[in-house]
Design a protein around this motif. Structure first.
Motif, PDB file in Angstrom:
ATOM      1  N   GLU A  54     -71.874  -0.245 -27.587  1.00  0.00           N
ATOM      2  CA  GLU A  54     -70.528   0.056 -28.047  1.00  0.00           C
ATOM      3  C   GLU A  54     -70.178   1.517 -27.781  1.00  0.00           C
ATOM      4  N   LYS A  55     -71.129   2.397 -28.032  1.00  0.00           N
ATOM      5  CA  LYS A  55     -70.869   3.818 -27.795  1.00  0.00           C
ATOM      6  C   LYS A  55     -70.710   4.105 -26.306  1.00  0.00           C
ATOM      7  N   LEU A  56     -71.504   3.404 -25.521  1.00  0.00           N
ATOM      8  CA  LEU A  56     -71.358   3.555 -24.070  1.00  0.00           C
ATOM      9  C   LEU A  56     -69.968   3.134 -23.613  1.00  0.00           C
ATOM     10  N   LEU A  57     -69.521   2.006 -24.103  1.00  0.00           N
ATOM     11  CA  LEU A  57     -68.195   1.517 -23.714  1.00  0.00           C
ATOM     12  C   LEU A  57     -67.103   2.493 -24.164  1.00  0.00           C
ATOM     13  N   LEU A  58     -67.249   2.985 -25.370  1.00  0.00           N
ATOM     14  CA  LEU A  58     -66.254   3.903 -25.892  1.00  0.00           C
ATOM     15  C   LEU A  58     -66.181   5.160 -25.049  1.00  0.00           C
ATOM     16  N   PHE A  59     -67.340   5.705 -24.738  1.00  0.00           N
ATOM     17  CA  PHE A  59     -67.372   6.901 -23.906  1.00  0.00           C
ATOM     18  C   PHE A  59     -66.816   6.595 -22.520  1.00  0.00           C
ATOM     19  N   GLY A  60     -67.147   5.439 -22.020  1.00  0.00           N
ATOM     20  CA  GLY A  60     -66.627   5.042 -20.708  1.00  0.00           C
ATOM     21  C   GLY A  60     -65.106   5.001 -20.700  1.00  0.00           C
ATOM     22  N   LEU A  61     -64.535   4.487 -21.756  1.00  0.00           N
ATOM     23  CA  LEU A  61     -63.072   4.422 -21.835  1.00  0.00           C
ATOM     24  C   LEU A  61     -62.466   5.819 -21.866  1.00  0.00           C
ATOM     25  N   ARG A  62     -63.026   6.659 -22.718  1.00  0.00           N
ATOM     26  CA  ARG A  62     -62.491   8.023 -22.793  1.00  0.00           C
ATOM     27  C   ARG A  62     -62.617   8.731 -21.452  1.00  0.00           C
ATOM     28  N   HIS A  63     -63.766   8.543 -20.817  1.00  0.00           N
ATOM     29  CA  HIS A  63     -63.973   9.174 -19.515  1.00  0.00           C
ATOM     30  C   HIS A  63     -62.968   8.660 -18.493  1.00  0.00           C
ATOM     31  N   LEU A  64     -62.754   7.359 -18.516  1.00  0.00           N
ATOM     32  CA  LEU A  64     -61.807   6.747 -17.587  1.00  0.00           C
ATOM     33  C   LEU A  64     -60.411   7.318 -17.782  1.00  0.00           C
ATOM     34  N   ALA A  65     -59.980   7.371 -19.023  1.00  0.00           N
ATOM     35  CA  ALA A  65     -58.638   7.878 -19.313  1.00  0.00           C
ATOM     36  C   ALA A  65     -58.513   9.348 -18.916  1.00  0.00           C
ATOM     37  N   GLU A  66     -59.576  10.073 -19.178  1.00  0.00           N
ATOM     38  CA  GLU A  66     -59.548  11.503 -18.849  1.00  0.00           C
ATOM     39  C   GLU A  66     -59.448  11.717 -17.341  1.00  0.00           C
ATOM     40  N   ARG A  67     -60.302  11.022 -16.618  1.00  0.00           N
ATOM     41  CA  ARG A  67     -60.279  11.124 -15.156  1.00  0.00           C
ATOM     42  C   ARG A  67     -58.914  10.748 -14.597  1.00  0.00           C
ATOM     43  N   PHE A  68     -58.326   9.732 -15.157  1.00  0.00           N
ATOM     44  CA  PHE A  68     -57.037   9.287 -14.653  1.00  0.00           C
ATOM     45  C   PHE A  68     -55.953  10.305 -14.985  1.00  0.00           C
ATOM     46  N   GLY A  69     -56.044  10.871 -16.178  1.00  0.00           N
ATOM     47  CA  GLY A  69     -55.098  11.924 -16.534  1.00  0.00           C
ATOM     48  C   GLY A  69     -55.159  13.084 -15.556  1.00  0.00           C
ATOM     49  N   GLU A  70     -56.379  13.456 -15.174  1.00  0.00           N
ATOM     50  CA  GLU A  70     -56.527  14.532 -14.201  1.00  0.00           C
ATOM     51  C   GLU A  70     -55.917  14.140 -12.864  1.00  0.00           C
ATOM     52  N   ARG A  71     -56.114  12.896 -12.503  1.00  0.00           N
ATOM     53  CA  ARG A  71     -55.559  12.425 -11.234  1.00  0.00           C
ATOM     54  C   ARG A  71     -54.041  12.518 -11.235  1.00  0.00           C
ATOM     55  N   VAL A  72     -53.441  12.068 -12.298  1.00  0.00           N
ATOM     56  CA  VAL A  72     -51.986  12.133 -12.381  1.00  0.00           C
ATOM     57  C   VAL A  72     -51.515  13.580 -12.362  1.00  0.00           C
ATOM     58  N   ALA A  73     -52.227  14.424 -13.122  1.00  0.00           N
ATOM     59  CA  ALA A  73     -51.852  15.837 -13.156  1.00  0.00           C
ATOM     60  C   ALA A  73     -51.933  16.441 -11.765  1.00  0.00           C
ATOM     61  N   ALA A  74     -52.981  16.073 -11.027  1.00  0.00           N
ATOM     62  CA  ALA A  74     -53.129  16.617  -9.680  1.00  0.00           C
ATOM     63  C   ALA A  74     -51.972  16.179  -8.789  1.00  0.00           C
ATOM     64  N   ARG A  75     -51.590  14.931  -8.922  1.00  0.00           N
ATOM     65  CA  ARG A  75     -50.475  14.442  -8.101  1.00  0.00           C
ATOM     66  C   ARG A  75     -49.179  15.137  -8.485  1.00  0.00           C
ATOM     67  N   LEU A  76     -49.017  15.369  -9.774  1.00  0.00           N
ATOM     68  CA  LEU A  76     -47.814  16.057 -10.216  1.00  0.00           C
ATOM     69  C   LEU A  76     -47.786  17.466  -9.641  1.00  0.00           C
ATOM     70  N   ARG A  77     -48.948  18.123  -9.675  1.00  0.00           N
ATOM     71  CA  ARG A  77     -49.035  19.468  -9.133  1.00  0.00           C
ATOM     72  C   ARG A  77     -48.743  19.451  -7.637  1.00  0.00           C
ATOM     73  N   ALA A  78     -49.286  18.439  -6.951  1.00  0.00           N
ATOM     74  CA  ALA A  78     -49.080  18.336  -5.510  1.00  0.00           C
ATOM     75  C   ALA A  78     -47.614  18.101  -5.173  1.00  0.00           C
ATOM     76  N   ALA A  79     -46.918  17.386  -6.054  1.00  0.00           N
ATOM     77  CA  ALA A  79     -45.503  17.137  -5.805  1.00  0.00           C
ATOM     78  C   ALA A  79     -44.710  18.441  -5.849  1.00  0.00           C
ATOM     79  N   GLY A  80     -45.176  19.363  -6.648  1.00  0.00           N
ATOM     80  CA  GLY A  80     -44.532  20.672  -6.696  1.00  0.00           C
ATOM     81  C   GLY A  80     -43.158  20.591  -7.318  1.00  0.00           C
ATOM     82  N   ASP A  81     -42.663  21.723  -7.665  1.00  0.00           N
ATOM     83  CA  ASP A  81     -41.337  21.742  -8.263  1.00  0.00           C
ATOM     84  C   ASP A  81     -40.233  21.818  -7.206  1.00  0.00           C
TER      85      ASP A  81
END
Lengths: 213, 213
Positions: A54-81
């Motif tokens: 259960e703890k493994l799954l929980l950590f996996g979920l948090r890690h997944l969400a975090e990684r994806f958040g970074e991915r979106v942030a990177a794309r947003l940064r790449a889009a530029g203002d």
DNA sequence: AACGTTGTGATACGAACGTACCACGATGGT
DNA sequence: ACCATCGTGGTACGTTCGTATCACAACGTT
């Protein structure tokens, strides 16, 4: 052999092994032994760094969400203002679609976790309430910013649009995942709605964006 | 004791037991024994009417989709043609939202099956391609009909709107399911979009429909 | 009336799972 | 140089799962 080990790093490695194997075979079919094999360590080690599954799954979920958040942030940064808020909004919406292997895995597993969260309140709070709320706030902010710059058509409710667009993105993502729809058709739909919210403007760069297949 | 048994009926009873117990505890946590207990029969009987678990799951999915289709059809019929296509479209979109227990279970299990279908092509074809396509065609038809009656604002693409609205419905449904959003807020979003597609008109009957909580 | 088929129960089996236990080499503190 | 602790391997245990097997009662057919 090795002396002192960085626990956080090791846990991350194992969590990424979990994500890989779950993305390949489905979260429901993943056992501790599979994760261990994928990470190249012994079953005992997975137990050592995560005492329970259960703890493994929980950590996996948090890690997944975090990684994806970074991915979106990177794309947003790449889009530029530079091209304005519309490009940022496009980037935000497109980043959530399962186009490449990484985003496909994310959608697949995130949905799997969401299903689990229906019956297991432990999973719910952070990744299924707070993170979507944050995404909604971000998109809402971008729309408001565009509205203040007089870029939006009159009568547009930025908050409702933000919620609706994100829900649409999620729904389209699932359709793509199960093979009902192609990423290009989803892109075309976003284009349509952004044209409706903004005035008609420069189109999206990627994809053929044919009317609808 | 009983002589000859109607297989189809028995299979339906067992499938409904599956749906009930899976809706309660999650599809991933359901075993043959649970279904048997819920249906009030022995494990052997579940094996007898569905030789394997995979076949039971498959039949359960088809049954679920069929029951839900009937539910939507009933709501559409109840909406009647009298207030015009908008009421039908509202009924169609609202019927797909997890508001009561039945629709909650449907959304929950349908999503569970969709996740399974990503890795198991056996599940995919009928309920995840054909049925959504049919829903899309139905909504598209209603929109076209409204368009030909000059009820829609100019510039509305009925096909794209149909796809977008259904995707939004699916996405909002998941949000409601995990507790991020309330049914009322989803209703308000639909109202907003229908007001945009149609002219401003009579509102939705159910729900408080406050701006957004 | 006899018999093959159908419906049903109880139970057994082999596999897989999560977890617990035991043993031991290596390391760092003192 | 000792020793407690950390990291790691191997393996065993108890449970649960899906499935298979055996036995038998009730029915329709002939």
């Amino acid at each position: 052999m090795p002396k002192r080990v960085d626990h956080a790093e090791r846990r991350t490695e194992i969590a990424e092994a979990l994500v890989r194997v779950a993305g390949r075979r489905g979260l429901h079919a993943v056992g501790m032994r599979d994760v261990a094999a994928e990470a190249g360590v012994s079953l005992r080690l997975v137990q050592y760094y995560f005492e329970t599954k259960e703890k493994l799954l929980l950590f996996g979920l948090r890690h997944l969400a975090e990684r994806f958040g970074e991915r979106v942030a990177a794309r947003l940064r790449a889009a530029g203002d530079h091209p304005g808020p519309r490009a940022m909004i496009e980037a935000l919406l497109m980043a959530a679609l399962p186009t490449d292997e990484e985003s496909r895995t994310f959608h697949h597993l995130y949905t799997s976790y969401a299903v689990l969260a229906v019956n297991d309140p432990t999973l719910a709070a952070q990744p299924f309430i707070k993170d979507p709320d944050a995404a909604e706030a971000a998109l809402h902010g971008l729309l408001q910013q565009a509205q203040e710059s007089d870029l939006l058509r009159p009568g547009v409710d930025s908050r409702t649009e933000a919620v609706g667009l994100l829900a649409m993105s999620a729904g389209l993502g699932t359709s793509i995942l199960v093979g009902q729809r192609t990423p290009d058709s989803a892109t075309a739909i976003f284009e349509y709605h952004l044209n409706r919210i903004f005035g008609p403007g420069p189109g999206i760069s990627a994809g053929s964006a044919s009317p609808l297949p």
